[in-house]
Design an enzyme around this catalytic site. Structure first.
Site, PDB file in Angstrom:
ATOM      1  N   GLY A 110       0.845  -1.188   0.000  1.00 33.43           N
ATOM      2  CA  GLY A 110       0.000   0.000   0.000  1.00 33.43           C
ATOM      3  C   GLY A 110       0.876   1.231   0.000  1.00 33.43           C
ATOM      4  O   GLY A 110       0.764   2.106   0.858  1.00 33.43           O
ATOM      5  N   THR A 169      -2.130  -7.228  -2.687  1.00 28.82           N
ATOM      6  CA  THR A 169      -1.240  -8.095  -1.888  1.00 28.82           C
ATOM      7  C   THR A 169      -2.022  -8.987  -0.948  1.00 28.82           C
ATOM      8  O   THR A 169      -1.536 -10.030  -0.542  1.00 28.82           O
ATOM      9  CB  THR A 169      -0.263  -7.265  -1.053  1.00 28.82           C
ATOM     10  N   ASP A 191      -5.695   1.661   5.125  1.00 29.85           N
ATOM     11  CA  ASP A 191      -7.123   1.992   5.195  1.00 29.85           C
ATOM     12  C   ASP A 191      -7.673   1.453   6.517  1.00 29.85           C
ATOM     13  O   ASP A 191      -7.559   0.261   6.791  1.00 29.85           O
ATOM     14  CB  ASP A 191      -7.820   1.322   4.005  1.00 29.85           C
TER      15      ASP A 191
END
Lengths: 292, 504
Positions: A110, A169, A191
């Site tokens: 990320g 992922t 997130d």
């Protein structure tokens, strides 16, 4: 919701001109914005290798590609038997893939707009770093950014060790990395998925930690940082509950140079800084597997 | 006059247990005679015998009822939602009145119990199988998500269940009688529950705060959240004992337990082309490796008994894969599509060639001099079985294609007198061969169970009288028939759609 038509048009225009005129300017973020959330459970149109051996890393790390060996070099005995290659030559076989001189060892899962990646690359010049981002526009931005940085620093080899690719992922981590391949994983400002029924979508969970433990070698470290206290507690709780990880003590954590970079250089980190928000850091070390 | 086809077969001792939609029949495997039938209580029965049912299923109210009450809660809570959403909810409520269908089964080694998973209510039901074949439901437990595959450990003590959400749980075969009284919070922590929820009734505190929210819109949303008081209750975990062993971020499709060199392993397959090898309990959190190489979903796994270093896997691809599963090495592949195509073309020459969808992989040992290891494969909507010989070189050689009177649905393998084996195959007697929707002419009769004997020369059909005594149902309702395709043919749905819209 799609933005106004001319916004998309401008984006297309920008990308097509910047791709062709060979500029070394850094890409402009405003042409690569994408909504902050992606559903990790949906079937995106992703490209991913069927296994780590099938991954062609060459285009990502051109400076680290092995020199071509002698023409009829014997294939490695460790290679898996691939019956299909005898009949089907449309796909790249493991033999055709140009191997790298070393494996990727650091993954920023990320990676967002790539702040950490770009800051870390010069600090770890002998290590290959990979940013992985699920949002297509954002991963494209990071790729352009690295391309520009490489062009701005010719001859120095700077930023040759950093790359970014689009990946989910949570689903496909073992498609990219072999067992024990990584020494560090970064999970920066993930997130938060506030709703309890969305917790399975969080990047840290008891079950996903098993996959991190698989790709990270014993002694390797998973770095986490977030501005959401609730998520921090969640990540600590789930890593500490996992028998393959132990938390790194605070003095050791603060001595780690990557921690400072993670605090100040990530895009989110800077934003939190501006808003004077809190930052919660936790590091976890991969333990040896128990006897079996 | 017609019978519903059996979607699941399971051998339990010397009894064949067969699920036909919601009903479960038991047969004597030797004689093929019908022993007994079990049907779930209907909604009417439920209301009358509610207290009795509660006692029987010691783990809470019947799932069907619970789901119903939940649905109505939701409707109340969202009284102001749009009309069409409301309509959808009502539909769901209606479905609840119908009995749930069995989607998969497993049995204990000792043969005393069989477990059946019912899809709509996500329940694992445990049945006691008496020697006369009668079935008695002794437990019904509603799982957090719908189980896709279940197995029972070698010692017959534990059920391992893999679900649609990617998680694998272990639960005791029979729930502890005392566990129903244990408060849920304590149970949860004991079970290493993945999602510790705040206790119900506690004041809701948003996890976000002014520091973590940056945009104007999100700030507004946060303020609204803080004002809101009637928070809908979050779903709570089941109260019976269930331990999370491992999980994929993908729908699980099959699950195996195996032992090699004295070590236990759990093998799981998912819709995203992964076969994962995990250690057995209590170290199931450690991943030993992956078998990677599939390019479409995997639907079935098979480790041949006595050849436990080999794993055969199949799914939505043209080939079957043969693995040295412990090292993750692909040993060979075996062509499947051309055999499927020719089997289909034999019947209808104009049939289009398409990617096969493996619905079953089974291992049988042939009686005869070489006692060959046979791998038997069934595909969705294909009226044939594909028989491969597992060679000493660890390859699969196609040996035979056995045509069937209808699409193959499920296979049970019985060892007769130790050496020779018999296969019982359930076929789709409602739909035309190769079709998942088109129904047969009512006048043409088709058996729902076919028995085949296994020899070195391949499979041969045995006495067609075996299993002829299938219970007669009388007329089938259109409603029941309309639900069949979804129940019988759901693996093709695993295939990813080409050109799915890309979100911005």
């Amino acid at each position: 919701m799609a933005g106004p038509a001319n916004k998309r048009q401008k984006r297309e225009e920008y990308k097509s001109t910047s791709r062709t005129d060979g500029t070394t300017e850094l890409p402009k973020k405003k042409f690569y914005r994408q909504r902050a959330h992606a559903n990790p459970f949906s079937d995106h149109q992703l490209t991913y290798p069927s296994s780590p051996d099938a991954m062609n890393w060459g285009p990502y790390y051109p400076a680290f590609v092995q020199q071509l060996p002698e023409e009829n070099a014997p294939t490695e005995p460790s290679e898996t038997v691939d019956v299909s290659t005898t009949k089907d030559d449309s796909t790249l076989t493991t033999n055709q893939i140009r191997k790298l001189t070393q494996d990727v060892e650091v993954a920023d899962i990320g990676c967002g707009f790539g702040g950490l990646l770009v800051a870390l690359a010069p600090k770890l010049p002998n290590t290959l770093l990979l940013g992985m981002e699920i949002r297509m526009q954002v991963s494209e931005y990071v790729q352009e950014r690295i391309k520009a940085l490489r062009a701005q620093n010719p001859g120095t080899g700077l930023y040759q060790n950093a790359a970014c690719l689009r990946a989910n992922t949570m689903k496909f981590l073992p498609n990219f990395f072999k067992k024990d391949q990584l020494s560090k994983i970064f999970l920066c400002f993930p997130d938060p998925h506030f709703k309890a029924r969305k917790h399975k979508a969080r990047i840290v969970s008891t079950t996903l930690n098993s996959e991190y433990a698989y790709v990270v070698r014993p002694g390797g470290i998973v770095y986490t940082i977030t501005d959401v206290e609730d998520l921090h507690n969640w990540m600590v709780q789930h890593f500490e509950a996992h028998p393959s990880f132990e938390r790194v003590p605070e003095d050791e954590q603060e001595a780690d140079e990557c921690v400072q970079v993670m605090r100040t250089e990530t895009e989110e980190g800077k934003k939190v800084e501006r808003n004077k928000g809190p930052k919660y850091v936790a590091l976890f070390r991969r333990k040896e597997d128990p006897p079996w | 006059m017609a019978n519903l086809p059996y979607q699941c077969l399971q051998k339990c001792g010397d009894i064949l247990v067969a699920a036909n939609s919601t009903r479960i029949d038991s047969f004597n495997l030797e004689s093929g005679s019908l022993l007994s039938s079990w049907s779930p209580p209907t909604m009417g029965d439920l209301q009358i015998s509610e207290s009795a049912e509660l006692e029987e299923a010691a783990d809470g109210p019947p799932a069907k009822k619970r789901k119903l009450s939940k649905a109505s809660d939701e409707v109340e809570a969202q009284a102001d939602v749009k009309e069409n959403t409301n309509g959808k909810k009502k539909n769901k409520q209606l479905n609840v009145f119908e009995s749930p269908a069995v989607i998969t089964m497993a049995s204990t080694k000792a043969g005393g119990h069989v477990i059946a998973v019912t899809g709509e209510d996500k329940s694992i039901r445990v049945f006691e199988v008496a020697s006369n074949g009668s079935l008695k439901q002794v437990s019904q437990r509603a799982m957090p998500k719908r189980p896709c595959a279940v197995v029972i450990t070698d010692d017959d003590s534990t059920i391992i269940s893999a679900d649609k959400f990617g998680d694998v749980y272990a639960l005791p075969l029979l729930p502890d009688a005392t566990s129903a009284e244990v408060p849920s919070a304590e149970e949860d922590s004991k079970a290493g529950s993945e999602t510790p929820e705040p206790a119900a009734g506690r004041l809701f505190k948003p996890a976000a705060n002014e520091f973590t929210i940056h945009s104007v819109r999100n700030r507004k949303a946060l303020e609204n959240q803080k004002r809101q008081t009637n928070w809908p209750k979050e779903k709570t975990d089941p109260t019976f004992e269930h331990n999370l062993l491992l999980g994929h971020v993908s729908m699980l499709t099959d699950l195996l337990l195996t032992t090699r060199n004295g070590r236990k392993y759990i093998i799981t397959a998912d819709r995203d082309e992964h076969i994962r090898i995990s250690r057995g309990m209590p170290q199931a959190h450690i991943i030993e490796g992956f078998c990677l190489g599939h390019t479409e979903f995997i639907s079935r796994l098979c480790i041949p008994a006595g050849r436990d270093d080999i794993l055969v896997s199949g799914g939505g691809e043209d080939e079957l894969y043969i693995w040295d599963w412990l090292s993750g090495k692909l040993l060979s592949k075996a062509a499947l599509r051309n055999h499927v195509d020719s089997a289909v073309r034999d019947a209808s020459p104009e049939a289009e060639s398409k990617k096969p969808t493996v619905s079953g992989i089974y291992h049988a040992k042939a009686s005869g001099q070489d006692s060959r290891d046979l791998i038997i494969v069934s595909c969705e909507a294909v009226p044939a079985l594909f028989v491969y010989c597992l060679t000493a070189q660890k390859t699969l050689e196609h040996q035979q294609t056995v045509s069937l009177p209808g699409n193959a649905l499920s296979v049970a393998i019985n060892t007769v007198g130790g050496a020779s084996q018999m296969l019982v195959v359930s076929v789709d007697c409602i739909h035309k061969p190769r079709s998942i929707k088109e129904r047969r002419e009512q006048t043409v009769s088709c058996p729902s169970l076919v028995a085949l004997s296994v020899t070195d020369d391949g499979l041969t059909e045995v006495s067609p009288l075996l299993f002829a005594a299938v219970k007669d149902e009388g007329a089938l309702s259109e409603k029941e028939l309309a639900k069949l395709p979804n129940l019988l043919y759901n693996i093709e749905n695993f295939r990813k759609r080409e050109g799915a819209p890309e979100e911005e």
